[in-house]
Structure formats: structure tokens, C-alpha cells
Design a protein around this motif. Structure first.
Motif, mmCIF file in Angstrom:
data_model
loop_
_atom_site.group_PDB
_atom_site.id
_atom_site.type_symbol
_atom_site.label_atom_id
_atom_site.label_comp_id
_atom_site.label_asym_id
_atom_site.label_seq_id
_atom_site.Cartn_x
_atom_site.Cartn_y
_atom_site.Cartn_z
ATOM 1 N N ASP A 119 35.236 42.288 54.463
ATOM 2 C CA ASP A 119 35.792 40.945 54.271
ATOM 3 C C ASP A 119 36.399 40.786 52.892
ATOM 4 O OD1 ASP A 119 35.193 39.898 56.807
ATOM 5 O OD2 ASP A 119 33.124 39.502 56.200
ATOM 6 N N SER A 120 35.908 41.545 51.926
ATOM 7 C CA SER A 120 36.455 41.517 50.570
ATOM 8 C C SER A 120 37.198 42.827 50.345
ATOM 9 C CB SER A 120 35.319 41.373 49.551
ATOM 10 O OG SER A 120 35.841 41.443 48.246
ATOM 11 N N THR A 121 38.448 42.709 49.904
ATOM 12 C CA THR A 121 39.274 43.918 49.765
ATOM 13 C C THR A 121 39.361 44.421 48.334
ATOM 14 O OG1 THR A 121 41.314 42.628 49.556
ATOM 15 C CG2 THR A 121 40.630 43.275 51.791
ATOM 16 N N GLY A 122 38.552 43.883 47.432
ATOM 17 C CA GLY A 122 38.443 44.423 46.097
ATOM 18 C C GLY A 122 39.484 43.903 45.118
ATOM 19 N N LEU B 241 35.209 52.590 45.082
ATOM 20 C CA LEU B 241 36.661 52.653 44.992
ATOM 21 C C LEU B 241 37.280 52.896 46.364
ATOM 22 C CD1 LEU B 241 37.259 54.841 41.787
ATOM 23 C CD2 LEU B 241 37.544 52.367 42.011
ATOM 24 N N ALA B 242 38.459 52.314 46.543
ATOM 25 C CA ALA B 242 39.255 52.557 47.751
ATOM 26 C C ALA B 242 40.636 53.015 47.307
ATOM 27 C CB ALA B 242 39.356 51.299 48.594
ATOM 28 N N PHE B 243 41.171 54.000 47.996
ATOM 29 C CA PHE B 243 42.479 54.578 47.664
ATOM 30 C C PHE B 243 43.407 54.351 48.851
ATOM 31 C CE2 PHE B 243 39.161 56.801 45.439
ATOM 32 C CZ PHE B 243 39.641 56.870 44.144
ATOM 33 N N THR B 244 44.543 53.711 48.595
ATOM 34 C CA THR B 244 45.461 53.375 49.676
ATOM 35 C C THR B 244 46.873 53.867 49.365
ATOM 36 O OG1 THR B 244 46.132 51.205 48.825
ATOM 37 C CG2 THR B 244 44.113 51.279 50.126
ATOM 38 N N THR B 245 47.647 54.049 50.421
ATOM 39 C CA THR B 245 49.072 54.336 50.285
ATOM 40 C C THR B 245 49.822 53.381 51.211
ATOM 41 O OG1 THR B 245 48.928 56.087 51.942
ATOM 42 C CG2 THR B 245 48.845 56.765 49.641
ATOM 43 N N VAL B 246 50.999 52.979 50.763
ATOM 44 C CA VAL B 246 51.808 52.017 51.508
ATOM 45 C C VAL B 246 53.238 52.537 51.566
ATOM 46 C CG1 VAL B 246 52.695 49.651 51.541
ATOM 47 C CG2 VAL B 246 50.338 50.095 50.788
ATOM 48 N N THR B 247 53.835 52.487 52.742
ATOM 49 C CA THR B 247 55.235 52.858 52.923
ATOM 50 C C THR B 247 55.988 51.651 53.451
ATOM 51 O OG1 THR B 247 54.624 55.156 53.391
ATOM 52 C CG2 THR B 247 56.846 54.453 54.040
ATOM 53 N N ILE B 248 57.056 51.300 52.764
ATOM 54 C CA ILE B 248 57.951 50.218 53.179
ATOM 55 C C ILE B 248 59.249 50.877 53.628
ATOM 56 C CG2 ILE B 248 59.194 48.137 52.464
ATOM 57 C CD1 ILE B 248 57.080 47.928 50.152
ATOM 58 N N HIS C 60 47.737 52.650 45.654
ATOM 59 C CA HIS C 60 46.964 51.532 45.124
ATOM 60 C C HIS C 60 45.487 51.896 45.151
ATOM 61 C CE1 HIS C 60 46.002 46.960 45.584
ATOM 62 N NE2 HIS C 60 45.973 47.324 44.334
ATOM 63 N N THR C 61 44.836 51.739 44.029
ATOM 64 C CA THR C 61 43.398 51.969 43.931
ATOM 65 C C THR C 61 42.744 50.633 43.680
ATOM 66 O OG1 THR C 61 43.814 54.130 42.928
ATOM 67 C CG2 THR C 61 41.571 53.261 42.757
ATOM 68 N N LYS C 62 41.678 50.357 44.425
ATOM 69 C CA LYS C 62 40.970 49.088 44.261
ATOM 70 C C LYS C 62 39.478 49.356 44.078
ATOM 71 C CE LYS C 62 42.782 45.355 46.083
ATOM 72 N NZ LYS C 62 43.108 44.292 47.041
ATOM 73 N N TYR C 63 38.872 48.530 43.239
ATOM 74 C CA TYR C 63 37.430 48.535 43.090
ATOM 75 C C TYR C 63 36.859 47.693 44.225
ATOM 76 C CZ TYR C 63 32.765 47.508 41.444
ATOM 77 O OH TYR C 63 31.400 47.378 41.371
ATOM 78 N N VAL C 64 36.022 48.298 45.022
ATOM 79 C CA VAL C 64 35.369 47.601 46.126
ATOM 80 C C VAL C 64 33.863 47.823 46.017
ATOM 81 C CG1 VAL C 64 37.311 47.739 47.727
ATOM 82 C CG2 VAL C 64 35.640 49.571 47.694
ATOM 83 N N ARG C 65 33.117 46.899 46.513
ATOM 84 C CA ARG C 65 31.674 47.070 46.560
ATOM 85 C C ARG C 65 31.276 47.069 48.018
ATOM 86 N NH1 ARG C 65 27.912 44.026 42.432
ATOM 87 N NH2 ARG C 65 29.519 44.959 41.170
ATOM 88 N N THR C 66 31.055 48.270 48.580
ATOM 89 C CA THR C 66 30.764 48.370 50.006
ATOM 90 C C THR C 66 29.280 48.352 50.317
ATOM 91 O OG1 THR C 66 30.861 50.790 49.929
ATOM 92 C CG2 THR C 66 32.903 49.617 50.468
ATOM 93 N N ARG C 67 28.450 48.579 49.338
ATOM 94 C CA ARG C 67 26.998 48.591 49.610
ATOM 95 C C ARG C 67 26.258 47.883 48.528
ATOM 96 N NH1 ARG C 67 29.017 53.482 50.958
ATOM 97 N NH2 ARG C 67 28.900 53.955 53.145
#
Length: 146
Positions: A81-84, A116-123, A139-146
Motif C-alpha cells: 500500500d505504501s510505495t516508498g 529498497l525497491a529497484f524499478t525501470t520504466v519505459t515510455i 528508480h530506486t525507492k526506500y520501502v519498508r516491507t517488513r
């Protein structure tokens, strides 16, 4: 319309996020999220004047905003629910789009770890020949998954 669980989750997070983010509301008000599976989200948008720079082409800030937003939606497809919060964002500008073009956005959460979550986006822009990549972001985001 029969939606899978991941698409339902992404749309729920988007509808909660949208009213709290004036920049997303302004630039992405008409985005259509049409597909999601765990780790991958696909959306499309008809380019209009609010996405353009002074030269009439897709604004670089728009592509960076999409990288931020779409990366978060890919993280949401993992059931979060929270994307960091952003720790790093990078965009390569390869082509452009103009008013009236349709763009396709594909985001991938390559890894969602404990912090941390690591994402790639193509437009990409739709053309008669298929798709032409306009920008690619990471895009790298700080997430708290646990």
C-alpha cells in the motif's frame, strides 16, 4: 470488467495517491492503467499541452515524473500500500512525443527487498510501425516491507 488482484491493488493505491499529489493530478490526470501483474504495470496516456515543453515536445520533467509514479505503481503491484520514497532516479531521453501522440508506459519492479525497491520504466510513443522508445528511467525507492 474482470480485474486481476494486482490491477485492483494498483488502482486502489493510485486512487488513494492521486488526490494527495497535485503534480500527479496535473500531469497524469488522464492516465489509464490497463494492465498489471506482479512486478509489471502498463498504462497509456494521450499527450496534451500540459505534458509539453516550450518547444511543443514532451517535457523532460514529465518523463521524470512518470518514472517516479510508474515505478511506485510497479511496487504497488507486489501488494504494498505504501510505495516508498525516492532515493535515486535517472532518465535517459531517447526520442520525443508531441501533442496528440499516444504514449505507452511500462514499469517493472525488478526487485522489492526489505528496504529498497529497484524499478525501470519505459515510455514509448505509438507509431504506424509500432512503438518508439521516448525515455527510459530507473528508480530506486526506500520501502519498508517488513
Amino acid at each position: 470488467m474482470n480485474m486481476n488482484t494486482e490491477l485492483q491493488q494498483v488502482l486502489k493505491v493510485w486512487e488513494r495517491t492521486r488526490p494527495n499529489s497535485p503534480i500527479y493530478e496535473f500531469l497524469l490526470n488522464e492516465v489509464e492503467i490497463y494492465d498489471a501483474e506482479k512486478g509489471v504495470v502498463r498504462a497509456r496516456l494521450h499527450v496534451g499541452p500540459r505534458q509539453l515543453n516550450s518547444k511543443g515536445t514532451l517535457h523532460g520533467a514529465f518523463s521524470a515524473c512518470v518514472t517516479d509514479w510508474a515505478g511506485g505503481m510497479a511496487i504497488a503491484s507486489h501488494g504494498l500500500d505504501s510505495t516508498g520514497v525516492s532515493t535515486d532516479i535517472h532518465v535517459n531521453y531517447l526520442s520525443t512525443a508531441t501533442d496528440g501522440d499516444w504514449i505507452e508506459i511500462e514499469s517493472r519492479a525488478n526487485k522489492v527487498g526489505k528496504s529498497l525497491a529497484f524499478t525501470t520504466v519505459t515510455i514509448s510513443k505509438k507509431t504506424e510501425a509500432g512503438l518508439t522508445i521516448v525515455a527510459q528511467g530507473s528508480h530506486t525507492k526506500y520501502v519498508r516491507t517488513r
